[in-house]
Design a protein around this motif. Structure first.
Motif, PDB file in Angstrom:
ATOM      1  N   MET A  17       0.828  -1.210   0.000  1.00  0.00           N
ATOM      2  CA  MET A  17       0.000   0.000   0.000  1.00  0.00           C
ATOM      3  C   MET A  17       0.855   1.250   0.000  1.00  0.00           C
ATOM      4  SD  MET A  17      -3.179  -0.551  -0.320  1.00  0.00           S
ATOM      5  CE  MET A  17      -3.739   1.096   0.136  1.00  0.00           C
ATOM      6  N   GLY A  18       1.986   1.190   0.716  1.00  0.00           N
ATOM      7  CA  GLY A  18       2.875   2.341   0.748  1.00  0.00           C
ATOM      8  C   GLY A  18       3.429   2.688  -0.606  1.00  0.00           C
ATOM      9  N   ASP A  19       3.584   1.688  -1.481  1.00  0.00           N
ATOM     10  CA  ASP A  19       4.084   1.951  -2.822  1.00  0.00           C
ATOM     11  C   ASP A  19       3.051   2.715  -3.652  1.00  0.00           C
ATOM     12  OD1 ASP A  19       6.507   0.563  -2.370  1.00  0.00           O
ATOM     13  OD2 ASP A  19       5.491  -1.345  -2.730  1.00  0.00           O
ATOM     14  N   PHE A  20       1.800   2.323  -3.519  1.00  0.00           N
ATOM     15  CA  PHE A  20       0.746   3.037  -4.251  1.00  0.00           C
ATOM     16  C   PHE A  20       0.568   4.452  -3.689  1.00  0.00           C
ATOM     17  CE2 PHE A  20      -0.435  -1.389  -5.177  1.00  0.00           C
ATOM     18  CZ  PHE A  20      -0.511  -1.313  -6.559  1.00  0.00           C
ATOM     19  N   ALA A  85      15.298   7.034  -8.744  1.00  0.00           N
ATOM     20  CA  ALA A  85      15.431   5.640  -9.180  1.00  0.00           C
ATOM     21  C   ALA A  85      14.684   4.661  -8.281  1.00  0.00           C
ATOM     22  CB  ALA A  85      16.905   5.257  -9.252  1.00  0.00           C
ATOM     23  N   ARG A  86      14.447   5.047  -7.029  1.00  0.00           N
ATOM     24  CA  ARG A  86      13.768   4.149  -6.097  1.00  0.00           C
ATOM     25  C   ARG A  86      12.256   4.372  -6.059  1.00  0.00           C
ATOM     26  NH1 ARG A  86      15.151  -0.284  -5.404  1.00  0.00           N
ATOM     27  NH2 ARG A  86      13.962  -0.399  -3.459  1.00  0.00           N
ATOM     28  N   ARG A  87      11.748   5.160  -6.975  1.00  0.00           N
ATOM     29  CA  ARG A  87      10.304   5.315  -7.042  1.00  0.00           C
ATOM     30  C   ARG A  87       9.645   3.979  -7.395  1.00  0.00           C
ATOM     31  NH1 ARG A  87       9.577  11.299  -9.975  1.00  0.00           N
ATOM     32  NH2 ARG A  87       9.828  12.510  -8.045  1.00  0.00           N
ATOM     33  N   PRO A  88       8.347   3.817  -7.110  1.00  0.00           N
ATOM     34  CA  PRO A  88       7.715   2.499  -7.223  1.00  0.00           C
ATOM     35  C   PRO A  88       7.806   1.837  -8.594  1.00  0.00           C
ATOM     36  CG  PRO A  88       6.329   3.978  -5.935  1.00  0.00           C
ATOM     37  CD  PRO A  88       7.442   4.820  -6.483  1.00  0.00           C
ATOM     38  N   ILE A  89       7.674   2.603  -9.694  1.00  0.00           N
ATOM     39  CA  ILE A  89       7.683   1.966 -11.012  1.00  0.00           C
ATOM     40  C   ILE A  89       9.094   1.575 -11.448  1.00  0.00           C
ATOM     41  CG2 ILE A  89       7.046   2.192 -13.442  1.00  0.00           C
ATOM     42  CD1 ILE A  89       4.822   4.082 -12.591  1.00  0.00           C
ATOM     43  N   PRO A  90      10.072   2.497 -11.480  1.00  0.00           N
ATOM     44  CA  PRO A  90      11.405   2.076 -11.928  1.00  0.00           C
ATOM     45  C   PRO A  90      12.053   1.021 -11.036  1.00  0.00           C
ATOM     46  CG  PRO A  90      11.467   4.315 -11.047  1.00  0.00           C
ATOM     47  CD  PRO A  90      10.027   3.942 -11.209  1.00  0.00           C
ATOM     48  N   SER A  91      11.664   0.972  -9.770  1.00  0.00           N
ATOM     49  CA  SER A  91      12.227  -0.041  -8.877  1.00  0.00           C
ATOM     50  C   SER A  91      11.520  -1.386  -9.015  1.00  0.00           C
ATOM     51  CB  SER A  91      12.152   0.442  -7.429  1.00  0.00           C
ATOM     52  OG  SER A  91      10.797   0.561  -7.016  1.00  0.00           O
ATOM     53  N   GLY A  92      10.437  -1.412  -9.803  1.00  0.00           N
ATOM     54  CA  GLY A  92       9.749  -2.669 -10.066  1.00  0.00           C
ATOM     55  C   GLY A  92       8.690  -3.055  -9.065  1.00  0.00           C
ATOM     56  N   ARG A  93       8.364  -2.183  -8.132  1.00  0.00           N
ATOM     57  CA  ARG A  93       7.379  -2.531  -7.114  1.00  0.00           C
ATOM     58  C   ARG A  93       5.942  -2.331  -7.587  1.00  0.00           C
ATOM     59  NH1 ARG A  93      10.763   0.872  -4.403  1.00  0.00           N
ATOM     60  NH2 ARG A  93       9.092   2.301  -3.799  1.00  0.00           N
ATOM     61  N   VAL A  94       5.751  -1.475  -8.590  1.00  0.00           N
ATOM     62  CA  VAL A  94       4.421  -1.229  -9.152  1.00  0.00           C
ATOM     63  C   VAL A  94       4.521  -1.302 -10.668  1.00  0.00           C
ATOM     64  CG1 VAL A  94       2.558   0.459  -9.430  1.00  0.00           C
ATOM     65  CG2 VAL A  94       3.685   0.225  -7.213  1.00  0.00           C
ATOM     66  N   GLU A  95       3.569  -1.971 -11.300  1.00  0.00           N
ATOM     67  CA  GLU A  95       3.534  -2.047 -12.755  1.00  0.00           C
ATOM     68  C   GLU A  95       3.055  -0.723 -13.340  1.00  0.00           C
ATOM     69  OE1 GLU A  95       4.458  -4.391 -14.753  1.00  0.00           O
ATOM     70  OE2 GLU A  95       4.989  -5.865 -13.223  1.00  0.00           O
ATOM     71  N   PRO A  96       3.586  -0.312 -14.512  1.00  0.00           N
ATOM     72  CA  PRO A  96       3.136   0.945 -15.139  1.00  0.00           C
ATOM     73  C   PRO A  96       1.628   1.003 -15.349  1.00  0.00           C
ATOM     74  CG  PRO A  96       5.129   0.154 -16.208  1.00  0.00           C
ATOM     75  CD  PRO A  96       4.707  -0.930 -15.249  1.00  0.00           C
TER      76      PRO A  96
END
Length: 312
Positions: A17-20, A85-96
Motif C-alpha cells: 500500500m505504501g508503494d501506491f 530511481a527508487r520510485r515504485p515503477i522504476p524499482s519494479g514494485r508497481v507495474e506501469p
C-alpha cells in the motif's frame, strides 16, 4: 513514454500500500492541500466546514492523481536519475499499468466529487490542473524545452485559485495573486536544485536550463526571477489578502531570498564544485520554506480580518 536510458526492472516485487501511496507524491500533495486551503479560507466567504473538508479532500485526491500519471509517464527517466530511481515503477514494485489506472481513476473521481461537493467551476479548474500537469507539462514541456519549469509551474500554482473558487464560485484578483506567487517561485526553486543535480538531468536527457544553457545562465535566471518574485510578494502586502503582518514577514523573507540569489549569481563553477554547492543547497532549503511562510501569513491576515468582523 520515451525510452531514454530506461530498461524495465528484471524482477517485480509485490506492491505494498505504501508503494501506491508513494505514486501520489505525498509531499507535493501536502503543498497542494495547504495552498488550496489558504485560498479557501482567505476568500471573503464563509464555507460550511463539512463542505470545506470534503472539497479539500477531493483536491488532494486530484493532486495524487496527477502524481500517479506523472510517475507513469516519467518511469523511463526516473529510472536513470539517482534521486528518483527508487520510485515504485522504476524499482519494479508497481507495474506501469497499475499506476496509469490509479491516476485515471482518481482523476475522474476527484473532479466528479469536487463538482458535487462544491461547484462546477472548482471542478473544472481541478480537471484543467490535472490535465496541465500530466499532459502539457509531463508529456510535452518537460522533455521539449528548457522553459519546462517556467510554463509547467502553472500546474502547481492553481490550487489556491481552486480553493478560492470552492468558497466563492468564482475567481478574483486575490486568487490570481496567490497563483502568481507560486508561479514565480517555481523556477528559482527548481533551478537551484538543478544546479547541484545537473548530472541527473544530463543522464536522463531532460532539457533543464542547466543542461541546455549551462550553469552560468541558470544562475542569472535565478537572480532575475527571484527579484521579480520579491517585487510581487511585497506588492501583495498592499492588497486585500495582505496586511501589516504579511508585509513585515515578506520584507524579511524576500531580503534573505534575494541575498541568496545574489550569492548564487556571484559564484563560479569551480568555487561551487569545490565546496559541494553549499550556497545553492542553502538557497534551495530556504525556498522550501518560502511558500509555506508566505501562505501561512496570508492565512493569519485572513483570520485577523475575520475576527475583526466577528466571522470566526
Amino acid at each position: 513514454m520515451s525510452d531514454v536510458g530506461y530498461s524495465a526492472p528484471t524482477q517485480t516485487q509485490d506492491a505494498q500500500m505504501g508503494d501506491f501511496f508513494a505514486l501520489l507524491k505525498p509531499r507535493v500533495m501536502s503543498l497542494v492541500v495547504f495552498t488550496a486551503l489558504v485560498g479557501l479560507l482567505a476568500a471573503p466567504v464563509t464555507v460550511n466546514p463539512v463542505v470545506a473538508f470534503a472539497s479539500i479532500l477531493f483536491v488532494a485526491v486530484g493532486a495524487g492523481a496527477s502524481g500517479a500519471l506523472n510517475m507513469w509517464w516519467d518511469a523511463d527517466i526516473d529510472g536513470v536519475m539517482r534521486r528518483t530511481a527508487r520510485r515504485p515503477i522504476p524499482s519494479g514494485r508497481v507495474e506501469p499499468g497499475e499506476a496509469l489506472g490509479l491516476g485515471l481513476g482518481l482523476s475522474f473521481l476527484s473532479v466528479m466529487m469536487l463538482g458535487l461537493a462544491a461547484n462546477l467551476l472548482a471542478a473544472a479548474l481541478l480537471a484543467f490542473t490535472i490535465f496541465f500537469y500530466a499532459v502539457v507539462y509531463s508529456m510535452w514541456l518537460k522533455r521539449a524545452t528548457p522553459q519546462n519549469i517556467v510554463i509547467g509551474g502553472a500546474a502547481g500554482a492553481f490550487p489556491p485559485v481552486i480553493g478560492w473558487a470552492i468558497a466563492t464560485g468564482g475567481v478574483s484578483v486575490e486568487a490570481w495573486l496567490m497563483f502568481a506567487l507560486i508561479f514565480m517561485w517555481t523556477p528559482p526553486h527548481f533551478w537551484a536544485l538543478a544546479l547541484f543535480m545537473k548530472s541527473d538531468y544530463d543522464d536522463a536527457g531532460v532539457p533543464m536550463l542547466t543542461v541546455t544553457h549551462g550553469r552560468r545562465t541558470t544562475r542569472t535566471h535565478i537572480l532575475v526571477y527571484t527579484v521579480l518574485l520579491a517585487v510581487l510578494a511585497l506588492a501583495t502586502g498592499f492588497t486585500a489578502i495582505g496586511g501589516p503582518a504579511y508585509l513585515a514577514t515578506a520584507l524579511v523573507l524576500n531580503a534573505l531570498f534575494v541575498k541568496g540569489a545574489v550569492d548564487i549569481w556571484r559564484r563560479d563553477e569551480a568555487q561551487a564544485e569545490a565546496d559541494g554547492y553549499v550556497v545553492e543547497k542553502k538557497f534551495f532549503r530556504l525556498s522550501l520554506w518560502y511558500l509555506f511562510v508566505h501562505f501561512s501569513v496570508i492565512l493569519v491576515e485572513a483570520a485577523m480580518r475575520a475576527f475583526a468582523l466577528g466571522a470566526w
